[in-house]
Design a protein around this motif. Structure first.
Motif, PDB file in Angstrom:
ATOM      1  N   CYS A  51      -0.434   6.342  -5.352  1.00  0.00           N
ATOM      2  CA  CYS A  51      -1.390   6.860  -5.230  1.00  0.00           C
ATOM      3  C   CYS A  51      -1.630   7.394  -7.088  1.00  0.00           C
ATOM      4  CB  CYS A  51      -1.331   7.600  -4.183  1.00  0.00           C
ATOM      5  SG  CYS A  51      -2.324   8.634  -4.276  1.00  0.00           S
ATOM      6  N   MET A  52      -3.353   7.690  -6.381  1.00  0.00           N
ATOM      7  CA  MET A  52      -3.911   8.076  -7.907  1.00  0.00           C
ATOM      8  C   MET A  52      -4.669   9.463  -6.710  1.00  0.00           C
ATOM      9  SD  MET A  52      -7.150   6.443  -7.169  1.00  0.00           S
ATOM     10  CE  MET A  52      -7.768   4.882  -7.224  1.00  0.00           C
ATOM     11  N   PHE A  53      -4.715   9.329  -5.956  1.00  0.00           N
ATOM     12  CA  PHE A  53      -4.997  11.275  -5.445  1.00  0.00           C
ATOM     13  C   PHE A  53      -7.099  11.640  -5.180  1.00  0.00           C
ATOM     14  CE2 PHE A  53      -1.681  11.384  -8.571  1.00  0.00           C
ATOM     15  CZ  PHE A  53      -1.079  11.580  -7.473  1.00  0.00           C
ATOM     16  N   CYS A  54      -7.187   9.620  -4.729  1.00  0.00           N
ATOM     17  CA  CYS A  54      -9.075   9.785  -5.252  1.00  0.00           C
ATOM     18  C   CYS A  54      -9.111  10.211  -3.710  1.00  0.00           C
ATOM     19  CB  CYS A  54      -9.523   8.246  -4.718  1.00  0.00           C
ATOM     20  SG  CYS A  54      -8.635   7.086  -3.568  1.00  0.00           S
ATOM     21  N   ALA A  55      -8.608  11.162  -2.440  1.00  0.00           N
ATOM     22  CA  ALA A  55      -8.872  11.215  -1.586  1.00  0.00           C
ATOM     23  C   ALA A  55      -9.695  10.641  -0.871  1.00  0.00           C
ATOM     24  CB  ALA A  55      -9.241  12.664  -1.193  1.00  0.00           C
ATOM     25  N   ASN A  56      -9.780   8.555  -0.772  1.00  0.00           N
ATOM     26  CA  ASN A  56     -10.869   8.150  -0.023  1.00  0.00           C
ATOM     27  C   ASN A  56     -10.033   8.283   1.246  1.00  0.00           C
ATOM     28  OD1 ASN A  56     -13.291   6.382  -0.104  1.00  0.00           O
ATOM     29  ND2 ASN A  56     -11.702   4.860   0.296  1.00  0.00           N
ATOM     30  N   CYS A  57      -8.829   8.502   1.724  1.00  0.00           N
ATOM     31  CA  CYS A  57      -7.987   8.087   2.446  1.00  0.00           C
ATOM     32  C   CYS A  57      -8.276   9.053   3.548  1.00  0.00           C
ATOM     33  CB  CYS A  57      -6.592   7.145   3.171  1.00  0.00           C
ATOM     34  SG  CYS A  57      -5.893   8.907   1.689  1.00  0.00           S
ATOM     35  N   ALA A  85      -2.041   1.530  -1.654  1.00  0.00           N
ATOM     36  CA  ALA A  85      -0.591   2.905  -1.040  1.00  0.00           C
ATOM     37  C   ALA A  85      -0.463   2.872  -0.185  1.00  0.00           C
ATOM     38  CB  ALA A  85      -1.323   3.347  -1.619  1.00  0.00           C
ATOM     39  N   ILE A  86      -1.342   2.258   1.125  1.00  0.00           N
ATOM     40  CA  ILE A  86      -1.326   3.088   2.328  1.00  0.00           C
ATOM     41  C   ILE A  86      -1.021   1.737   3.635  1.00  0.00           C
ATOM     42  CG2 ILE A  86      -2.395   3.535   4.538  1.00  0.00           C
ATOM     43  CD1 ILE A  86      -4.575   5.671   2.585  1.00  0.00           C
ATOM     44  N   SER A 106      -9.007   2.058   3.348  1.00  0.00           N
ATOM     45  CA  SER A 106      -9.638   2.452   2.344  1.00  0.00           C
ATOM     46  C   SER A 106      -8.943   3.091   0.855  1.00  0.00           C
ATOM     47  CB  SER A 106      -9.544   3.750   3.270  1.00  0.00           C
ATOM     48  OG  SER A 106      -8.870   4.637   3.246  1.00  0.00           O
ATOM     49  N   CYS A 107      -7.523   2.522   1.174  1.00  0.00           N
ATOM     50  CA  CYS A 107      -6.910   2.493  -0.298  1.00  0.00           C
ATOM     51  C   CYS A 107      -7.375   1.861  -1.817  1.00  0.00           C
ATOM     52  CB  CYS A 107      -5.603   2.920  -0.036  1.00  0.00           C
ATOM     53  SG  CYS A 107      -4.262   3.387  -1.427  1.00  0.00           S
ATOM     54  N   PRO A 108      -8.202   2.503  -2.337  1.00  0.00           N
ATOM     55  CA  PRO A 108      -8.456   1.371  -3.251  1.00  0.00           C
ATOM     56  C   PRO A 108      -6.894   0.018  -4.074  1.00  0.00           C
ATOM     57  CG  PRO A 108      -8.692   3.276  -4.070  1.00  0.00           C
ATOM     58  CD  PRO A 108      -8.247   3.370  -2.648  1.00  0.00           C
ATOM     59  N   THR A 109      -6.160   1.755  -4.036  1.00  0.00           N
ATOM     60  CA  THR A 109      -4.551   0.824  -4.914  1.00  0.00           C
ATOM     61  C   THR A 109      -3.870   0.596  -3.324  1.00  0.00           C
ATOM     62  OG1 THR A 109      -3.463   2.710  -4.428  1.00  0.00           O
ATOM     63  CG2 THR A 109      -4.454   3.364  -6.309  1.00  0.00           C
ATOM     64  N   PRO A 161      -1.412  12.584   0.186  1.00  0.00           N
ATOM     65  CA  PRO A 161      -1.966  12.928   1.753  1.00  0.00           C
ATOM     66  C   PRO A 161      -0.227  13.155   1.834  1.00  0.00           C
ATOM     67  CG  PRO A 161      -2.981  10.889   0.935  1.00  0.00           C
ATOM     68  CD  PRO A 161      -2.165  10.533   0.107  1.00  0.00           C
ATOM     69  N   VAL A 174       2.724   6.368   3.054  1.00  0.00           N
ATOM     70  CA  VAL A 174       1.593   6.177   2.015  1.00  0.00           C
ATOM     71  C   VAL A 174       3.242   6.333   0.571  1.00  0.00           C
ATOM     72  CG1 VAL A 174       0.503   7.865   0.414  1.00  0.00           C
ATOM     73  CG2 VAL A 174      -0.050   7.919   2.701  1.00  0.00           C
ATOM     74  N   LEU A 204      -5.160  16.444   1.684  1.00  0.00           N
ATOM     75  CA  LEU A 204      -4.585  16.015  -0.149  1.00  0.00           C
ATOM     76  C   LEU A 204      -4.082  17.457  -1.161  1.00  0.00           C
ATOM     77  CD1 LEU A 204      -5.370  13.253   0.154  1.00  0.00           C
ATOM     78  CD2 LEU A 204      -4.913  13.090  -2.255  1.00  0.00           C
TER      79      LEU A 204
HETATM   80  S1  SF4 Z   1      -5.405   9.770  -1.752  1.00  0.00           S
HETATM   81 FE1  SF4 Z   1      -6.439   7.787  -2.560  1.00  0.00          FE
HETATM   82  S2  SF4 Z   1      -4.780   6.321  -3.427  1.00  0.00           S
HETATM   83 FE2  SF4 Z   1      -3.631   7.823  -2.929  1.00  0.00          FE
HETATM   84  S3  SF4 Z   1      -3.143   7.015  -0.740  1.00  0.00           S
HETATM   85 FE3  SF4 Z   1      -5.371   7.926   0.159  1.00  0.00          FE
HETATM   86  S4  SF4 Z   1      -6.681   6.209  -0.634  1.00  0.00           S
HETATM   87 FE4  SF4 Z   1      -4.793   5.450  -1.349  1.00  0.00          FE
END
Ligand code: SF4
Ligand code: SRM
Ligand code: SRM
Ligand code: SRM
Ligand code: SRM
Ligand code: SF4
Ligand code: SF4
Ligand code: SF4
Ligand code: SF4
Ligand code: SF4
Ligand code: SF4
Ligand code: SF4
Lengths: 404, 360, 360, 404
Positions: B238-244, B219-220, B214-217, B195, B233, B253
């Motif tokens: 980041c694995m690009f889940c876009a949850n953020c 990363a934020i 919100s970030c599962p990894t 993002p 970030v 993203l």
């Molecule tokens: S896209 Fe997913 S993994 Fe990447 S920063 Fe956002 S929440 Fe974290």
């Protein structure tokens, strides 16, 4: 108005080919709808730039409803003013997606007058999706819809619009009345559908048999799938007919049986029903000869969802077999117990399937008062990490063993 | 509108389905005995009573205008007393009691540009989502890709020449509104760039603790950027889940250079024979190439034909691959096996090959 | 000893195995063509050259005295030029080239109290560990339980009347030195009471950060107890793995009232037919009841007979259960299904029943 | 000394029954060994109290060695002074556990004079375990053992004593020389076996074929399992003989083939070898008729272990097929690359299998320079969470796509 229709060299490519063209549909709507004309223009831009041009949805809706409308705004309002706001309304479809031409025409008239004239029949949850209108139009559209008895469906952290396969209406394998259950649950939970009050969304999907024609096991927080617990009904003559017509019953049917419980000696088909896994394959292969048993009901499974964010889940067995008779009180009591517990202990944006994984299925069952049975699991634990809740103290009586 | 307001009701729910059932269904509700597929897109259900209900299934397209719906209504009036339905894969079905009406209806449907088929061992309509037509989160378009793929595969919709059913689904981002995660072939829009934080808007639009959470990894992390509270970030995480992005509009993203689609295979939903299965990664990334996505189209045809030519009768894509094993699948499909194929998420260890069951 | 010191060598490794191979093996090394099981505990390997090597396998017991080893040596001298070996399951094997020596050797072995058998579709010796004989960590004894179980199952060692091989293993604590996690039947000693912290010794014997870090469930946190740095255990978080005890002697889990054994079934190691499988929990807990552990003995006989009477030829315990399904296993075995059987560790979700493949 | 043997009413119960009695063995040793007599006494106490009486082991050993001795102390030294210290020595067994009567007698003489006279033949890692002696005796025992060429095995965070099936010495199915490899690795890694320098233990186990008679896939950090990659050798006449002798080849063999790649038409057995999974079943079932192919080698798997603490692991494929020829340099290079990486990045008490799970197999392969191949996995990922390491920036050239 036709002159308002923008040039769309890229999208025009999608009018070619044998599959129905959504571009033609948008252009068709654009003839009378400036909204659809701007949608076309913005979409052409997206095709050129390889990026969407919608902003995050805001909260919009109709009076007294917390969900059912998805707010949507263009990020190019100057270039495409008519889609500067372009909200969708999710209309609760009739169970099984059956309509009359009359009902459809009434909806079309409302939507043509007050919206883009574009729809999704249907959304992938099952709603009749009205695609694109402005905030001011929401309330009038709703009141006109209510005049023809169509209500709004779910969105946000609420019960989502339940959906089902056509079941008994048009299928010989329906082990319970999917449409009746869908209608009943939809009516019983109107408040929960219209007013988000959960940690996250909750979806019901009803399939009449294990073929699961609404993919409920993959995308419903509660999947109700029809099954039977007595013998498969066999019409021996009809079996023979399949064989005579050249079906290789050993290869096509017996060898594909996951229960390894069928046998074909060239004349007689025998089934060891106590090992039947109720997969439907043999019945699917010989619809004229085999039918589900007569003691029918459903298996209730819980917890499937898409991957965000802990990974996708499939629903898993909660109740191996239950008779499906109105008013389905047992199921409703169960559902409400689960909701209470989930609402109390669930985290924000935690689906019930994720919740169960976090707190443990065993604990979940205890809380909702369901006895653990081996049908709930693929196999017992492989790791030795058992939480025993109590232990003997020196001087304890034998009786005082741990409660569980 | 005023009068509409007076009689304002809420929570009355959808109309009862019985209002929309043709008489023949009302009479034989729950009494169907068996069905037979008469020809592509046409089946008959026979009741205990002997009554026959003919279903004609046509591709609908899903994104349709009111005018098209009115055309369906006309056809329904003309051939089946105004009764019709839609399927869970968004095809339209006409419910006939007169056998004689089958062929004329088919003619009219095809004239209207809606091919008849999708029943039995065929490829049915592609379940899909909004894409660039209506969603902010899309990494690709939905309707466009679907149109191109189905134009190419149309023969498998209008004929029945496959070993079993083949279900294709598309979702334009990882939210997977198409529930593509259990499809024989899944097309999934993916972002591949972390993002981009709009530091001027984060503090206005988003709750920073929620965003980091919100970030599962993980990363934020919260950060102060030119005076404003914001987030930063850690891109390698980041694995690009876009949850953020879902919880915070100020960190999109979407990115033309890095968005595209991935192809997944071998999922199924039905319990027939094999238990339901998730789809597995086949092709990690294909760049968006509108308007016709030729690379996606040919990749999918390749997969369909590979399966069609090698699977046993009834074998779904995933059942076939399970029988021959994944190494053979990669070999036969010509898809290069890469690091991306190897799971590194929560249950990764269970996807490793924990035996010597290897083919050479 | 002085002279021993002078010539002190290190890192010279074990003697080369060739020194211990009988001539017939040296001659036919890598040339064996096939084998045949002649009778319980006796097999012949036939070489390309036609040479025949007869193996007599006897139960050894594993915990043996030097006198017993000398007896083995005598028998080896008497019947096979002094050559013998031990197996990966701790049986003893005599390697004969003279067929005529088979029966006399068997007589002598039985006279010595070492039954011959364990080859083919039999129950072989129980792989096991130290228990109360030599380990600080044991939740049960090893040799004693093994003795009782094998006394009871002896018929399955000395005869070949089973559908396939059945491998039993025992480990006296979760460290699983017996590698019981892939056995047809596993007997596992378990603790069920959280560690009791000896606050007076923790700070002397243990590194407190390591101790807290050692707990997979984060049940241990640093605490100061009557002046001394120590740790406290959040008991509801403890699942009795004893990892803390391994790193800190001042927090033993051993407890006569709560220690005992659990029974696991359905594991396998070989790649024959089915890929290797882990054993799964069958009976969560049986209290220690020395000296003869009657409850454990009968529970295991019950499992062995259930499998023996119901499995198809070649079907290992786990393959049989997989065919009939776990619900049927619990029903047929009469074992009560409990909360303890449901996995709640890392990959628990994958052990849930994610289909409608249910038997009634 | 016999009078010193304590009364053991409970243990005496374990002299009954047909299976060899360890109690009889201890009593036998106790006749001449006060240590064994006290062991008997303490064990009887454990049986009465249902609890062990050993304290945590301390660090003891022989000069120049960091492992191979397990220190053990009684927690009842007053009652059982002769086992107040009772250490075990792990002696590296000869590959395949082959012995001569002479070698065994020499060991017995040493151990009778300087230890309890009790042994484990063998420990479950494979060592010849000498059960119970005092600290002072360790050094003399070692020098006497070295005089007969027996060396000490592994313990602690080092390479553990490698072990193997009897392989080519006594088995027709050995696809490589397990004993030669075991001896070679043992000699090559003497330093790593004797001086703990790893994050945790590392075990090698060698099986000659997929029957895996040393259970290497379940309990070895590196499992080397023999296999073949050409056709199964079929002796048609012998197949027929099995059939004639009444074997149901369809049911017993063909239907049990996991590759579903066999066919039996009543006369001929045909195998589609390209789909053979090398499971051994058909060969096991018909040893006189079928044999592994001629192009033989091994599959190398990595990472199995017991459950402490992240849960048990099975080894998984690292190298699908490799020819096994001395000096096995390719394997040693691989092993050393893995060790280097694991020693640099592994946590304390983290087995290499756990390490790989933590950092990801893909990253692990990159670090040790092994190409990913589909044989390493049961199936590709099901989740969409791919870490792409690079992305295009605006203005990038196409060429600059991410490296992986
Ligand atoms: S896209 Fe997913 S993994 Fe990447 S920063 Fe956002 S929440 Fe974290
Ligand atoms: C319209 C629809 C797609 C379609 O074209 O059909 C849709 C559209 C959106 N979904 Fe969905 N979802 C739709 C069915 C689904 C399904 C399929 C289903 O319901 O059977 C799923 C997968 C099943 C599931 O629920 O897990 C689905 C999983 C999601 C998720 C991920 C939820 C999760 O727990 O993993 C999100 C993200 C979220 O909730 O924030 C999401 C979020 C969204 C949002 C609201 C975007 C957002 O983050 O705010 C999309 C609005 C698009 C737009 O502007 O119209 N949508 N969404 C579907 C609803 C139409 C209808 O009501 O009939
Ligand atoms: C109309 C519809 C239900 C509805 O209420 O809308 C339906 C109707 C029928 N399904 Fe279905 N299925 C429908 C979606 C599904 C789905 C859901 C989906 O595709 O998203 C599935 C699960 C797919 C999967 O497993 O991924 C599904 C899996 C089946 C199966 C199992 C096939 C298999 O071998 O796995 C059968 C049995 C068969 O075809 O032999 C089946 C059989 C049938 C039968 C024959 C049942 C009957 O006797 O009437 C119906 C017509 C046959 C056909 O379409 O080939 N139906 N069917 C859906 C039509 C969708 C479409 O337009 O194509
Ligand atoms: C002697 C020994 C190897 C050694 O170097 O010590 C050995 C020797 C043989 N094994 Fe084994 N196996 C030996 C431990 C194992 C193990 C390991 C274990 O038990 O811990 C296994 C894996 C067990 C498991 O899967 O859990 C093992 C799984 C097999 C199999 C596969 C059986 C199956 O159907 O799963 C075969 C094939 C067969 O028996 O048909 C086999 C076959 C054989 C043959 C027939 C091989 C041959 O042609 O010589 C040997 C004698 C048959 C027998 O014992 O029934 N051997 N075999 C081990 C004897 C242990 C004992 O005293 O009983
Ligand atoms: C002697 C032996 C059991 C036996 O009676 O045969 C044994 C005995 C002990 N093992 Fe073990 N292990 C023995 C084979 C194993 C095996 C089986 C194998 O090697 O094939 C395993 C499972 C496979 C594996 O390595 O995972 C095993 C997994 C453990 C573990 C758990 C390691 C893990 O990563 O999960 C521990 C705990 C530890 O390392 O701290 C352990 C620790 C121990 C200790 C040192 C107790 C401790 O925590 O300090 C035991 C000393 C007992 C004593 O006083 O003699 N032992 N241990 C085996 C070694 C004899 C030999 O050298 O031949
Ligand atoms: S799920 Fe079963 S009952 Fe429902 S339509 Fe499909 S096949 Fe018929
Ligand atoms: S329904 Fe499935 S499991 Fe049951 S008998 Fe038929 S094929 Fe076998
Ligand atoms: S899949 Fe993603 S992009 Fe597509 S509609 Fe759903 S949320 Fe929007
Ligand atoms: S299993 Fe546990 S108790 Fe038994 S020897 Fe190994 S570490 Fe000691
Ligand atoms: S036994 Fe295991 S779970 Fe319990 S406190 Fe010790 S380390 Fe933690
Ligand atoms: S593993 Fe294979 S080669 Fe080794 S003994 Fe067992 S069957 Fe023979
Ligand atoms: S070895 Fe196993 S997989 Fe290969 S043909 Fe024989 S039975 Fe089939």
């Amino acid at each position: 108005m036709a002159d308002k229709i923008p040039k769309t060299p890229l999208l025009d490519e999608l009018e070619k080919g044998k599959w129905p063209s959504f571009v033609r549909e948008i252009k068709d709507a654009a003839k009378t709808s400036p909204m659809s004309a701007d949608l076309l223009g913005q979409l052409e831009r997206s095709y050129r730039e390889k990026i969407g041009h919608w902003k995050h949805g805001g909260i919009v809706g109709v009076m007294g409803y917390g969900g059912g409308v998805i707010g949507r705004y263009s990020d190019l309002p100057e270039d495409f003013p008519n889609v500067s706001s372009f909200h969708t309304m999710r209309i609760n479809q009739p169970a099984g997606w059956f309509y009359t031409s009359e009902a459809l025409r009434q909806i079309c008239d409302i939507w043509e007058a007050r919206g883009s004239g574009l729809t999704n029949l249907h959304g992938s949850t099952g709603d009749l999706v009205l695609l694109g209108t402005t905030t001011e139009q929401l309330e009038p559209i709703f009141s006109e819809l209510s005049a023809i008895d169509f209500d709004i469906g779910g969105s946000g952290s609420d019960v989502r619009t339940p959906s089902c396969c056509c079941g008994m209406a048009r299928c010989e394998w329906a082990c319970y009345d999917t449409m009746a259950v869908t209608y009943d649950l939809t009516m019983t939970y109107q408040d929960e559908i219209h007013r988000p009050a959960f940690p996250y969304k909750f979806k019901f999907k009803m399939s009449g048999c294990p073929n699961d024609c609404v993919a409920s096991i993959a995308r419903a927080d509660m999947s109700i799938i029809g099954t039977w617990r007595d013998k498969i009904q066999v019409d021996k003559a009809a079996v023979k007919e399949y064989a005579d017509k050249g079906m290789d019953i050993k290869k096509d049917v017996v060898d594909n049986c996951p229960g390894k419980c069928m046998d074909w000696d060239g004349k007689e088909l025998s089934i060891a029903n106590e090992f039947c896994r109720h997969c439907m394959h043999c019945i699917n292969a010989m619809p004229k000869a085999l039918r589900p048993g007569k003691d029918r009901g459903a298996t209730i499974l819980i917890g499937s969802k898409a991957p965000i964010v802990e990974g996708a889940l499939l629903s898993s067995v909660l109740i191996p077999f239950i008779k499906m008779e109105p008013p389905y009180q047992e199921i409703k009591d169960l559902v409400e117990k689960m909701w209470d517990f989930w609402c109390d202990e669930g985290k924000n944006r935690e689906r019930i399937g994720e919740f169960i994984q976090r707190i443990g299925l065993g604990n979940f069952l205890e809380e909702i008062g369901v006895e653990p049975v081996p049908e709930m699991i693929a196999h017992p634990r492989e790791n030795p990490y058992v939480f025993y809740e109590e232990y003997y103290e020196e001087g304890d009586e034998e009786e005082e063993e741990e409660s569980n | 509108m005023a009068d509409a307001m007076q009689e304002r009701r809420t929570d009355y729910g959808p109309p009862h389905y019985e209002k929309f059932l043709p008489p023949i269904i009302k009479e034989n509700y729950g009494k169907w005995k068996y069905h037979e597929i008469l020809k592509p897109g046409v089946m008959v259900h026979v009741s205990e009573s002997g009554a026959q209900l003919f279903t004609i299934r046509a591709s609908s397209g899903r994104l349709i205008s009111v005018n098209k719906i009115r055309k369906y209504a006309e056809l329904a009036d003309k051939y089946c007393d105004g009764f019709l339905r839609f399927t869970s894969r968004h095809n339209v079905e006409f419910l006939l009691s007169k056998k004689g009406n089958i062929d004329p209806l088919i003619k009219d449907l095809e004239a209207l540009g809606h091919p008849v088929g999708g029943i039995g061992n065929a490829i049915s309509a592609i379940v899909h989502t909004q894409g660039w037509v209506h969603c902010h989160s899309a990494a690709t378009d939905a309707s466009g890709v679907v149109k191109c793929v189905m134009d190419d595969l149309i023969e498998y919709f209008t004929e029945r020449k496959l070993p079993g059913k083949l279900r294709i689904a598309l979702a334009c981002c990882l939210n997977m509104c198409g529930a593509v995660h259990c499809s024989d072939i899944a097309i999934l829009g993916i972002h591949r760039r972390p993002p981009r934080v709009d530091h001027s808007r984060v503090h206005k639009m988003c709750e920073i603790p929620n965003v980091s959470a919100s970030c599962p990894t993980a990363a934020i992390r919260p950060a102060t950027v030119n005076g404003n509270p914001s987030v930063e970030v850690i891109e390698e995480r980041c694995m690009f889940c876009a949850n953020c992005y879902t919880v915070c509009p100020a960190m999109p993203l979407n990115d033309p250079l890095n968005d595209g689609v991935s192809i997944w295979v071998g999922g199924k939903v039905s319990n027939a024979r094999h238990e339901p299965m998730f789809s597995k990664l086949a092709i990690p990334f294909i760049p968006n190439n509108p308007p016709r996505w030729p690379e996606v189209v040919s990749a999918i045809r390749n997969l369909v034909e590979l399966w069609a030519n090698n699977a046993k009768k009834y074998e779904r894509m995933g059942e076939w691959i399970e029988r021959i094993g994944w190494p053979k699948f990669f070999k036969m499909s010509g898809i290069e096996f890469q690091k991306e194929h190897i799971d590194d998420f929560k249950h990764a260890g269970l996807t490793f090959k924990r035996s010597t069951h290897i083919t050479f």
